[in-house]
Design a protein around this motif. Structure first.
Motif, PDB file in Angstrom:
ATOM      1  N   VAL A 159      18.948  -1.081  -3.630  1.00  0.00           N
ATOM      2  CA  VAL A 159      18.297  -1.227  -2.219  1.00  0.00           C
ATOM      3  C   VAL A 159      17.686  -2.634  -2.027  1.00  0.00           C
ATOM      4  O   VAL A 159      17.467  -3.273  -2.936  1.00  0.00           O
ATOM      5  CB  VAL A 159      17.024  -0.097  -2.225  1.00  0.00           C
ATOM      6  CG1 VAL A 159      17.634   1.236  -2.332  1.00  0.00           C
ATOM      7  CG2 VAL A 159      15.959  -0.502  -3.043  1.00  0.00           C
ATOM      8  N   ASP A 160      17.543  -2.718  -0.596  1.00  0.00           N
ATOM      9  CA  ASP A 160      17.047  -4.188  -0.473  1.00  0.00           C
ATOM     10  C   ASP A 160      15.507  -4.060  -0.008  1.00  0.00           C
ATOM     11  O   ASP A 160      15.399  -3.675   1.368  1.00  0.00           O
ATOM     12  CB  ASP A 160      17.842  -4.549   0.992  1.00  0.00           C
ATOM     13  CG  ASP A 160      17.507  -6.149   1.198  1.00  0.00           C
ATOM     14  OD1 ASP A 160      16.642  -6.744   0.555  1.00  0.00           O
ATOM     15  OD2 ASP A 160      17.707  -6.744   2.564  1.00  0.00           O
ATOM     16  N   GLY A 161      14.752  -3.998  -0.840  1.00  0.00           N
ATOM     17  CA  GLY A 161      13.416  -3.803  -0.595  1.00  0.00           C
ATOM     18  C   GLY A 161      12.742  -3.546  -1.896  1.00  0.00           C
ATOM     19  O   GLY A 161      13.159  -3.695  -2.981  1.00  0.00           O
ATOM     20  N   ALA A 162      11.378  -3.101  -1.564  1.00  0.00           N
ATOM     21  CA  ALA A 162      10.514  -2.920  -2.972  1.00  0.00           C
ATOM     22  C   ALA A 162      11.015  -1.814  -3.734  1.00  0.00           C
ATOM     23  O   ALA A 162      11.519  -0.737  -3.272  1.00  0.00           O
ATOM     24  CB  ALA A 162       9.105  -2.486  -2.500  1.00  0.00           C
ATOM     25  N   SER A 163      10.675  -1.950  -4.996  1.00  0.00           N
ATOM     26  CA  SER A 163      11.011  -0.731  -6.024  1.00  0.00           C
ATOM     27  C   SER A 163       9.930  -0.574  -7.003  1.00  0.00           C
ATOM     28  O   SER A 163       8.919  -1.551  -7.074  1.00  0.00           O
ATOM     29  CB  SER A 163      12.329  -1.277  -6.975  1.00  0.00           C
ATOM     30  OG  SER A 163      12.377  -2.544  -7.477  1.00  0.00           O
ATOM     31  N   ILE A 164      10.065   0.049  -8.133  1.00  0.00           N
ATOM     32  CA  ILE A 164       8.915   0.612  -9.058  1.00  0.00           C
ATOM     33  C   ILE A 164       9.368   0.135 -10.408  1.00  0.00           C
ATOM     34  O   ILE A 164      10.348   0.740 -10.748  1.00  0.00           O
ATOM     35  CB  ILE A 164       8.366   1.794  -8.849  1.00  0.00           C
ATOM     36  CG1 ILE A 164       7.754   2.088  -7.162  1.00  0.00           C
ATOM     37  CG2 ILE A 164       7.295   2.270 -10.045  1.00  0.00           C
ATOM     38  CD1 ILE A 164       7.435   3.423  -7.124  1.00  0.00           C
TER      39      ILE A 164
ATOM     40  N   LYS B 196       0.782  -1.037  -0.003  1.00  0.00           N
ATOM     41  CA  LYS B 196       0.011  -0.149  -0.088  1.00  0.00           C
ATOM     42  C   LYS B 196       0.776   1.385   0.120  1.00  0.00           C
ATOM     43  O   LYS B 196       0.502   2.226  -0.701  1.00  0.00           O
ATOM     44  CB  LYS B 196      -0.990   0.007   1.271  1.00  0.00           C
ATOM     45  CG  LYS B 196      -1.966   1.218   1.145  1.00  0.00           C
ATOM     46  CD  LYS B 196      -2.803   1.119   2.639  1.00  0.00           C
ATOM     47  CE  LYS B 196      -3.803   2.405   2.567  1.00  0.00           C
ATOM     48  NZ  LYS B 196      -4.649   2.206   3.627  1.00  0.00           N
ATOM     49  N   ALA B 197       1.857   1.215   0.655  1.00  0.00           N
ATOM     50  CA  ALA B 197       2.954   2.426   0.896  1.00  0.00           C
ATOM     51  C   ALA B 197       3.666   2.710  -0.385  1.00  0.00           C
ATOM     52  O   ALA B 197       3.485   3.774  -0.949  1.00  0.00           O
ATOM     53  CB  ALA B 197       3.882   2.394   1.813  1.00  0.00           C
ATOM     54  N   MET B 198       3.923   1.381  -1.100  1.00  0.00           N
ATOM     55  CA  MET B 198       4.796   1.860  -2.363  1.00  0.00           C
ATOM     56  C   MET B 198       3.665   2.266  -3.621  1.00  0.00           C
ATOM     57  O   MET B 198       4.020   3.058  -4.525  1.00  0.00           O
ATOM     58  CB  MET B 198       5.130   0.360  -2.938  1.00  0.00           C
ATOM     59  CG  MET B 198       6.458   0.015  -1.985  1.00  0.00           C
ATOM     60  SD  MET B 198       7.747   1.204  -2.018  1.00  0.00           S
ATOM     61  CE  MET B 198       8.419   1.135  -3.534  1.00  0.00           C
ATOM     62  N   GLY B 199       2.282   1.680  -3.229  1.00  0.00           N
ATOM     63  CA  GLY B 199       1.252   2.035  -4.308  1.00  0.00           C
ATOM     64  C   GLY B 199       1.047   3.610  -4.047  1.00  0.00           C
ATOM     65  O   GLY B 199       0.852   4.046  -5.263  1.00  0.00           O
ATOM     66  N   ALA B 200       0.962   4.014  -3.112  1.00  0.00           N
ATOM     67  CA  ALA B 200       0.760   5.548  -2.887  1.00  0.00           C
ATOM     68  C   ALA B 200       2.175   6.278  -3.487  1.00  0.00           C
ATOM     69  O   ALA B 200       1.825   7.502  -4.087  1.00  0.00           O
ATOM     70  CB  ALA B 200       0.512   5.888  -1.292  1.00  0.00           C
ATOM     71  N   ALA B 201       3.181   5.836  -3.144  1.00  0.00           N
ATOM     72  CA  ALA B 201       4.291   6.509  -3.544  1.00  0.00           C
ATOM     73  C   ALA B 201       4.430   6.438  -5.279  1.00  0.00           C
ATOM     74  O   ALA B 201       4.805   7.393  -5.733  1.00  0.00           O
ATOM     75  CB  ALA B 201       5.699   5.654  -3.207  1.00  0.00           C
ATOM     76  N   LYS B 202       3.908   5.397  -5.693  1.00  0.00           N
ATOM     77  CA  LYS B 202       3.910   5.275  -7.167  1.00  0.00           C
ATOM     78  C   LYS B 202       2.900   6.415  -7.832  1.00  0.00           C
ATOM     79  O   LYS B 202       3.449   7.179  -8.803  1.00  0.00           O
ATOM     80  CB  LYS B 202       3.644   3.939  -7.848  1.00  0.00           C
ATOM     81  CG  LYS B 202       3.519   3.790  -9.121  1.00  0.00           C
ATOM     82  CD  LYS B 202       3.576   2.489  -9.882  1.00  0.00           C
ATOM     83  CE  LYS B 202       2.074   1.767  -9.575  1.00  0.00           C
ATOM     84  NZ  LYS B 202       2.016   0.793 -10.406  1.00  0.00           N
ATOM     85  N   GLU B 203       1.865   6.621  -7.151  1.00  0.00           N
ATOM     86  CA  GLU B 203       0.882   7.492  -7.538  1.00  0.00           C
ATOM     87  C   GLU B 203       1.323   8.946  -7.662  1.00  0.00           C
ATOM     88  O   GLU B 203       1.494   9.747  -8.415  1.00  0.00           O
ATOM     89  CB  GLU B 203      -0.423   7.515  -6.688  1.00  0.00           C
ATOM     90  CG  GLU B 203      -1.282   6.332  -6.737  1.00  0.00           C
ATOM     91  CD  GLU B 203      -2.394   6.098  -5.752  1.00  0.00           C
ATOM     92  OE1 GLU B 203      -2.462   7.311  -5.020  1.00  0.00           O
ATOM     93  OE2 GLU B 203      -3.122   5.360  -5.826  1.00  0.00           O
ATOM     94  N   ILE B 204       2.243   9.345  -6.350  1.00  0.00           N
ATOM     95  CA  ILE B 204       2.936  10.487  -6.133  1.00  0.00           C
ATOM     96  C   ILE B 204       4.051  10.723  -7.605  1.00  0.00           C
ATOM     97  O   ILE B 204       4.055  11.730  -8.006  1.00  0.00           O
ATOM     98  CB  ILE B 204       3.455  10.989  -4.869  1.00  0.00           C
ATOM     99  CG1 ILE B 204       2.332  10.728  -3.875  1.00  0.00           C
ATOM    100  CG2 ILE B 204       4.414  12.058  -4.822  1.00  0.00           C
ATOM    101  CD1 ILE B 204       2.805  10.717  -2.165  1.00  0.00           C
ATOM    102  N   LEU B 205       4.609   9.756  -7.772  1.00  0.00           N
ATOM    103  CA  LEU B 205       5.626   9.787  -8.640  1.00  0.00           C
ATOM    104  C   LEU B 205       4.961   9.901 -10.065  1.00  0.00           C
ATOM    105  O   LEU B 205       5.526  10.706 -10.852  1.00  0.00           O
ATOM    106  CB  LEU B 205       6.530   8.442  -8.638  1.00  0.00           C
ATOM    107  CG  LEU B 205       7.386   8.421  -9.861  1.00  0.00           C
ATOM    108  CD1 LEU B 205       8.469   9.359  -9.997  1.00  0.00           C
ATOM    109  CD2 LEU B 205       8.039   6.873  -9.832  1.00  0.00           C
TER     110      LEU B 205
END
Length: 369
Positions: free
Chosen positions: A116-121, A82-91
């Motif tokens: 990075v060791d984690g989610a990316s887009i 959910k956090a990465m989805g919201a970040a993608k919307e801002i991007l």
């Protein structure tokens, strides 16, 4: 007309999959994207606290939007997806502003960004989604202000397009893009809405899946000031009308003789032997999007010899045949079956001859070779 060159260059950089940082600036702001293997690992320049506001939690006060998203996923009880989805919307909102701004700028820092060791887009997915979803602001016209500009597939077209997993309708549109074509040509040949076709093509140009080419500037006659050309040379000869008439008559006789030889030399009918139909050898058939993708890969091996036609264009069937060759008669096609390259025949499939009718040709996916 808005200059789209910056967008095209950005797309080609994305398609190359080179690691680096892309700096995108426009009238209202700037963002720096750290990209590795087509995935965004860092986003700097956007207000990270906006992400916390959208998620309804306190900010982690990071200056990198994706670091902020990962931190909120770990500390605030917000699911990371959910956090990465919201970040993608801002991007995507920032990318939209960059695409729509005539004063946009784009530069690359070749220094490899840290992994990075984690989610990316996925940068390709983010841009394609953005363009396809924009039905109001017409971002496609910023990418392709001239829909008659020449387009061609990138060298890694299949590898770039297949992971997008777009709809079957998109696959059918993309299948018709062979050789040099324009967005206008593709839209006119498709049975889908022209606006949808242009949006899809524009999205693929923005991500480098398709390459747009600047039209060549036509050469103009040069005007040499101060140079007087002598006009005392010999005047061109006027050819008498009777000579023009004689030449035309001779040409007409030649045409008649050739036609007579080709059409009347065999009492049993040369036309029947040569044939005027359209026959081919079916080397594969499929109904799923992955089948069509496999057919597209084979078409790249022999673009002139292969075509993809609907199995039954009279109904809503989405099955397709991969047809090899163009022959005037069934006999000629059957005799040519021994010449079909083995690598084009799908394993376990029995090649057979069919006639491609007018309705089949109208439903052909690969028009434009």
């Amino acid at each position: 007309m808005q200059d789209p060159i910056q967008i095209w260059e950005f797309g080609r950089w994305i398609a190359r999959r080179d690691p680096g940082s892309a700096r995108l600036s426009w009238t209202g702001g700037e963002v720096v994207l750290g990209v590795r293997q087509g995935r965004i690992h860092s986003v700097k320049g956007l207000a990270a606290d906006e992400l916390a506001n959208r998620l309804g939690c306190g900010s982690a006060e990071e200056d990198d939007l994706l670091v902020e998203a990962r931190a909120l996923g770990q500390t605030s009880g917000v699911p990371e997806t959910k956090a990465m989805g919201a970040a993608k919307e801002i991007l995507q909102e920032a990318l939209h502003q960059w695409l729509m701004d005539p004063g946009r700028e784009f530069t690359i820092d070749a220094e490899e960004p840290p992994e990075v060791d984690g989610a990316s887009i996925s940068i390709t997915h983010a841009l394609v989604e953005l363009v396809l979803a924009d039905t109001e602001h017409n971002v496609a016209s910023a990418i392709l202000p001239d829909i008659d500009v020449a387009l061609e597939r990138s060298s890694d077209f299949i590898e770039l397009y297949a992971p997008l997993r777009l709809s079957e309708e998109a696959d059918l549109i993309v299948a018709s893009i062979t050789g040099n074509a324009t967005a206008g040509d593709i839209a006119r040949e498709s049975s889908h809405q022209p606006e949808e076709v242009v949006r899809l093509v524009a999205a693929l140009v923005a991500t480098g899946v398709l390459k747009a080419t600047q039209p060549a500037i036509p050469a103009r006659d040069l005007d040499w000031p101060g140079v007087d050309l002598a006009d005392d040379g010999p005047a061109p000869r006027n050819i008498p009308l009777w000579m023009i008439g004689a030449a035309a008559a001779a040409l007409l006789i030649v045409i008649i003789v050739v036609a007579f030889v080709m059409m009347g030399s065999d009492e049993s009918g040369e036309t029947a032997a040569v044939g005027s139909g359209d026959w081919g050898v079916v080397v594969e058939m499929g109904c799923d999007p992955q089948d069509l993708q496999r057919m597209l890969r084979k078409r790249n091996l022999e673009r002139k010899a292969l075509r993809t036609v609907k199995a039954d264009p009279t109904n809503g069937d989405s099955c397709f045949r991969l047809v090899w060759g163009h022959f005037g008669t069934k006999t000629a096609a059957e005799e040519a079956m021994v010449d079909v390259p083995a690598n084009l025949v799908e394993e376990g499939f029995q090649p057979h001859v069919i006639e491609v009718t007018q309705s089949d040709a109208g439903a052909e996916v690969g028009v434009g070779d």
